[in-house]
Design an enzyme around this catalytic site. Structure first.
Site, PDB file in Angstrom:
ATOM      1  N   ASN A  95      -1.299 -18.303  -0.438  1.00  0.00           N
ATOM      2  CA  ASN A  95      -1.961 -19.029   0.663  1.00  0.00           C
ATOM      3  C   ASN A  95      -2.515 -18.074   1.721  1.00  0.00           C
ATOM      4  O   ASN A  95      -3.336 -18.436   2.525  1.00  0.00           O
ATOM      5  CB  ASN A  95      -0.961 -20.001   1.308  1.00  0.00           C
ATOM      6  CG  ASN A  95       0.244 -19.246   1.880  1.00  0.00           C
ATOM      7  OD1 ASN A  95       0.626 -18.209   1.320  1.00  0.00           O
ATOM      8  ND2 ASN A  95       0.791 -19.720   2.970  1.00  0.00           N
ATOM      9  N   HIS A 142     -10.014   7.522   3.602  1.00  0.00           N
ATOM     10  CA  HIS A 142      -9.878   6.130   4.057  1.00  0.00           C
ATOM     11  C   HIS A 142     -11.205   5.406   4.187  1.00  0.00           C
ATOM     12  O   HIS A 142     -11.238   4.200   4.418  1.00  0.00           O
ATOM     13  CB  HIS A 142      -9.129   6.083   5.398  1.00  0.00           C
ATOM     14  CG  HIS A 142      -7.688   6.400   5.269  1.00  0.00           C
ATOM     15  ND1 HIS A 142      -7.176   7.660   5.521  1.00  0.00           N
ATOM     16  CD2 HIS A 142      -6.655   5.636   4.872  1.00  0.00           C
ATOM     17  CE1 HIS A 142      -5.888   7.644   5.300  1.00  0.00           C
ATOM     18  NE2 HIS A 142      -5.535   6.431   4.907  1.00  0.00           N
ATOM     19  N   HIS A 165       1.886   4.203  -3.059  1.00  0.00           N
ATOM     20  CA  HIS A 165       1.763   5.664  -2.981  1.00  0.00           C
ATOM     21  C   HIS A 165       2.975   6.314  -3.646  1.00  0.00           C
ATOM     22  O   HIS A 165       2.867   7.335  -4.313  1.00  0.00           O
ATOM     23  CB  HIS A 165       1.679   6.133  -1.528  1.00  0.00           C
ATOM     24  CG  HIS A 165       0.315   6.067  -0.932  1.00  0.00           C
ATOM     25  ND1 HIS A 165      -0.792   6.656  -1.492  1.00  0.00           N
ATOM     26  CD2 HIS A 165      -0.125   5.477   0.201  1.00  0.00           C
ATOM     27  CE1 HIS A 165      -1.850   6.438  -0.737  1.00  0.00           C
ATOM     28  NE2 HIS A 165      -1.483   5.727   0.295  1.00  0.00           N
ATOM     29  N   GLU A 176      -6.018   6.286  -2.221  1.00  0.00           N
ATOM     30  CA  GLU A 176      -6.073   5.229  -1.215  1.00  0.00           C
ATOM     31  C   GLU A 176      -6.503   3.899  -1.821  1.00  0.00           C
ATOM     32  O   GLU A 176      -5.949   2.835  -1.516  1.00  0.00           O
ATOM     33  CB  GLU A 176      -7.026   5.618  -0.080  1.00  0.00           C
ATOM     34  CG  GLU A 176      -6.359   6.490   0.965  1.00  0.00           C
ATOM     35  CD  GLU A 176      -5.180   5.776   1.597  1.00  0.00           C
ATOM     36  OE1 GLU A 176      -5.393   4.687   2.164  1.00  0.00           O
ATOM     37  OE2 GLU A 176      -4.048   6.286   1.483  1.00  0.00           O
ATOM     38  N   TYR A 235      -4.415  14.185  -2.730  1.00  0.00           N
ATOM     39  CA  TYR A 235      -4.824  13.418  -1.565  1.00  0.00           C
ATOM     40  C   TYR A 235      -5.994  14.076  -0.827  1.00  0.00           C
ATOM     41  O   TYR A 235      -5.909  14.434   0.356  1.00  0.00           O
ATOM     42  CB  TYR A 235      -3.629  13.226  -0.619  1.00  0.00           C
ATOM     43  CG  TYR A 235      -3.763  12.049   0.313  1.00  0.00           C
ATOM     44  CD1 TYR A 235      -3.858  12.235   1.694  1.00  0.00           C
ATOM     45  CD2 TYR A 235      -3.778  10.753  -0.183  1.00  0.00           C
ATOM     46  CE1 TYR A 235      -3.984  11.145   2.550  1.00  0.00           C
ATOM     47  CE2 TYR A 235      -3.894   9.672   0.657  1.00  0.00           C
ATOM     48  CZ  TYR A 235      -4.006   9.865   2.031  1.00  0.00           C
ATOM     49  OH  TYR A 235      -4.111   8.797   2.867  1.00  0.00           O
ATOM     50  N   ASP A 258      -6.185 -12.451   0.464  1.00  0.00           N
ATOM     51  CA  ASP A 258      -7.583 -12.148   0.776  1.00  0.00           C
ATOM     52  C   ASP A 258      -7.905 -10.764   0.210  1.00  0.00           C
ATOM     53  O   ASP A 258      -7.028 -10.075  -0.319  1.00  0.00           O
ATOM     54  CB  ASP A 258      -7.826 -12.171   2.288  1.00  0.00           C
ATOM     55  CG  ASP A 258      -6.907 -11.207   3.011  1.00  0.00           C
ATOM     56  OD1 ASP A 258      -6.444 -11.535   4.107  1.00  0.00           O
ATOM     57  OD2 ASP A 258      -6.618 -10.117   2.456  1.00  0.00           O
ATOM     58  N   GLU A 264      -4.857  -7.370   7.707  1.00  0.00           N
ATOM     59  CA  GLU A 264      -5.288  -8.487   8.568  1.00  0.00           C
ATOM     60  C   GLU A 264      -4.143  -9.145   9.330  1.00  0.00           C
ATOM     61  O   GLU A 264      -4.339  -9.602  10.469  1.00  0.00           O
ATOM     62  CB  GLU A 264      -6.049  -9.552   7.756  1.00  0.00           C
ATOM     63  CG  GLU A 264      -5.236 -10.266   6.705  1.00  0.00           C
ATOM     64  CD  GLU A 264      -5.012  -9.434   5.446  1.00  0.00           C
ATOM     65  OE1 GLU A 264      -5.736  -8.434   5.265  1.00  0.00           O
ATOM     66  OE2 GLU A 264      -4.086  -9.762   4.680  1.00  0.00           O
ATOM     67  N   ASP A 289     -10.213  13.661   7.674  1.00  0.00           N
ATOM     68  CA  ASP A 289      -9.391  12.709   6.913  1.00  0.00           C
ATOM     69  C   ASP A 289      -9.332  13.079   5.431  1.00  0.00           C
ATOM     70  O   ASP A 289      -9.549  12.257   4.547  1.00  0.00           O
ATOM     71  CB  ASP A 289      -9.923  11.276   7.083  1.00  0.00           C
ATOM     72  CG  ASP A 289      -8.938  10.233   6.537  1.00  0.00           C
ATOM     73  OD1 ASP A 289      -7.723  10.492   6.537  1.00  0.00           O
ATOM     74  OD2 ASP A 289      -9.423   9.170   6.095  1.00  0.00           O
ATOM     75  N   HIS A 323       0.845  -1.200   0.000  1.00  0.00           N
ATOM     76  CA  HIS A 323       0.000   0.000   0.000  1.00  0.00           C
ATOM     77  C   HIS A 323       0.881   1.252   0.000  1.00  0.00           C
ATOM     78  O   HIS A 323       0.724   2.154  -0.818  1.00  0.00           O
ATOM     79  CB  HIS A 323      -0.914  -0.029   1.231  1.00  0.00           C
ATOM     80  CG  HIS A 323      -1.723   1.208   1.456  1.00  0.00           C
ATOM     81  ND1 HIS A 323      -3.087   1.246   1.306  1.00  0.00           N
ATOM     82  CD2 HIS A 323      -1.362   2.467   1.851  1.00  0.00           C
ATOM     83  CE1 HIS A 323      -3.531   2.475   1.580  1.00  0.00           C
ATOM     84  NE2 HIS A 323      -2.504   3.233   1.920  1.00  0.00           N
ATOM     85  N   GLU A 324       1.849   1.271   0.927  1.00  0.00           N
ATOM     86  CA  GLU A 324       2.692   2.471   1.075  1.00  0.00           C
ATOM     87  C   GLU A 324       3.597   2.680  -0.132  1.00  0.00           C
ATOM     88  O   GLU A 324       3.732   3.791  -0.630  1.00  0.00           O
ATOM     89  CB  GLU A 324       3.537   2.375   2.347  1.00  0.00           C
ATOM     90  CG  GLU A 324       2.754   2.226   3.643  1.00  0.00           C
ATOM     91  CD  GLU A 324       1.601   3.192   3.795  1.00  0.00           C
ATOM     92  OE1 GLU A 324       0.665   2.904   4.559  1.00  0.00           O
ATOM     93  OE2 GLU A 324       1.579   4.249   3.141  1.00  0.00           O
TER      94      GLU A 324
END
Ligand SMILES: CCCCC[C@H](S)C(=O)N[C@@H](Cc1ccccc1)C(=O)N[C@@H](C)C(=O)O
Ligand SMILES: [Ca+2]
Ligand SMILES: [Ca+2]
Ligand SMILES: [Zn+2]
Length: 315
Positions: free
Chosen positions: A189, A238, A152, A172, A163, A192, A197, A233, A148-149
């Site tokens: 494996n 987000h 960016h 995002e 942003y 998701d 998570e 935000d 994710h980072e």
């Protein structure tokens, strides 16, 4: 100073052992020499360097090192290892030479601040907090978070989406989508359609910060009818990312579609069509055009993109 690339290892945030590319450096400290094994990966065309802020906020901080080939810092182990995974993804899938496509050094800092339950791209590097042990573990322990980072960073050299409001929610969303694509590429494996998570709420099982499959599971909108008009935000970037995130999930899981096709469409849109002020509708058009470029007018792929965005209320 003499440096040579060596193989080392370390235990990650989740207790797994990872092999690391380190830099063996002989340094002079006063009148004696010391051999340091630094988290400086010279094996790729882009150097990958991992720093620690030592729970302060000055960046980048100091390079993580050990006097042996074992790096005894789980957050640094994962930040260092997963940055290489993300580099390899962009190189393998799109032939991209890292963040700027020019093999700039990939810098990460761990142990940022205290009990910091977040991670960010500061315009030049990735930064990870340790979490607080309740809301999260150290955030570099999640490959989808690192992806994710670093995405960016890629965005900054491509569309450079503003942003704020819809372009910010898109920013995002692209980071969440590529976070998911990269998790699929590297950890089928553990793949998701959720974000964070692996490190989120260690005391609660089967939860995450966001879901692309069902954004409403964590209180985020999955349709334009539920767009959050807010000033917090940066205009709810987000939460409103749930709407394009849902579209991404629908595209990838439509009949005739695969994640491999979806990521090619998304990458082409990010590089060739999206601009700083692109909103959700512009993203729909950019992604449809990318699918047309890659798979043809009226193709299954282009129609899947169109249908998905209409399903989340973007016409
Ligand atoms: C100074 C705060 C800046 C937040 C912006 C960064 S890019 C961001 O979006 N961080 C992610 C980290 C993340 C990603 C995936 C999964 C879990 C956590 C993020 O979503 N941060 C949330 C907690 C937020 O800032 O609201
Ligand atoms: Ca995930
Ligand atoms: Ca949890
Ligand atoms: Zn982000």
């Amino acid at each position: 100073i003499r440096t040579v690339s060596v193989t080392g290892s370390g235990i990650g945030v989740l207790g797994d052992t990872k092999t690391l590319n380190l830099d063996k450096v002989t340094v002079k400290i006063r009148n004696k020499t010391e051999t340091q094994y630094q988290t400086n990966d010279l094996t790729r065309s882009a150097v990958i360097t991992t720093y620690t802020a030592n729970n302060a906020t000055r960046l980048p901080g100091s390079i993580v090192y050990s006097l042996s080939q074992i790096i005894n810092d789980p957050a640094a182990v994962d930040a260092h290892y997963y940055a290489g995974v993300v580099y390899d993804y962009y190189k393998t899938k799109f032939g991209r030479n890292g963040i700027d496509n020019g093999n700039m050094t990939i810098k990460s800092t761990v142990h940022y601040s205290r009990n910091y339950v977040n991670a960010f791209w500061n315009g030049s590097q990735m930064v990870y907090g340790d979490g607080d042990g309740v809301n999260s573990l150290a955030l570099s322990g999640g490959l989808d978070i690192i992806a994710h980072e670093m995405t960016h960073g890629v965005d900054e050299y491509e569309a450079d989406l503003i942003y704020k409001d819809q372009s910010g929610a898109l920013n995002e969303s692209f980071s969440d989508c590529f976070g998911t694509f990269i998790e699929y590429f590297a950890q089928k494996n553990k793949f998701d359609w959720e974000m964070g998570e692996d490190v989120w709420t260690p005391k609660i099982a089967n939860d995450a910060l966001r879901s692309l499959q069902d954004p409403t599971k964590y209180g985020d909108p999955a349709h334009m009818n539920d767009y959050n008009y807010t000033t917090s935000d940066n205009g709810g970037v987000h939460t409103n990312c749930g709407i394009p995130n849902k579209a991404c999930y629908l595209i990838a899981t439509s009949s005739g579609m695969t994640i491999e096709k979806t990521e090619q469409i998304y990458y082409r849109a990010l590089v060739n069509y999206l601009t700083q002020s692109s909103d959700f509708k512009a993203a729909k058009e950019a992604l449809i055009q990318s699918a047309v470029d890659l798979y043809g007018v009226n193709s299954v792929e282009a129609n899947a993109v169109k249908a998905a965005f209409e399903a989340v209320g973007i016409y």
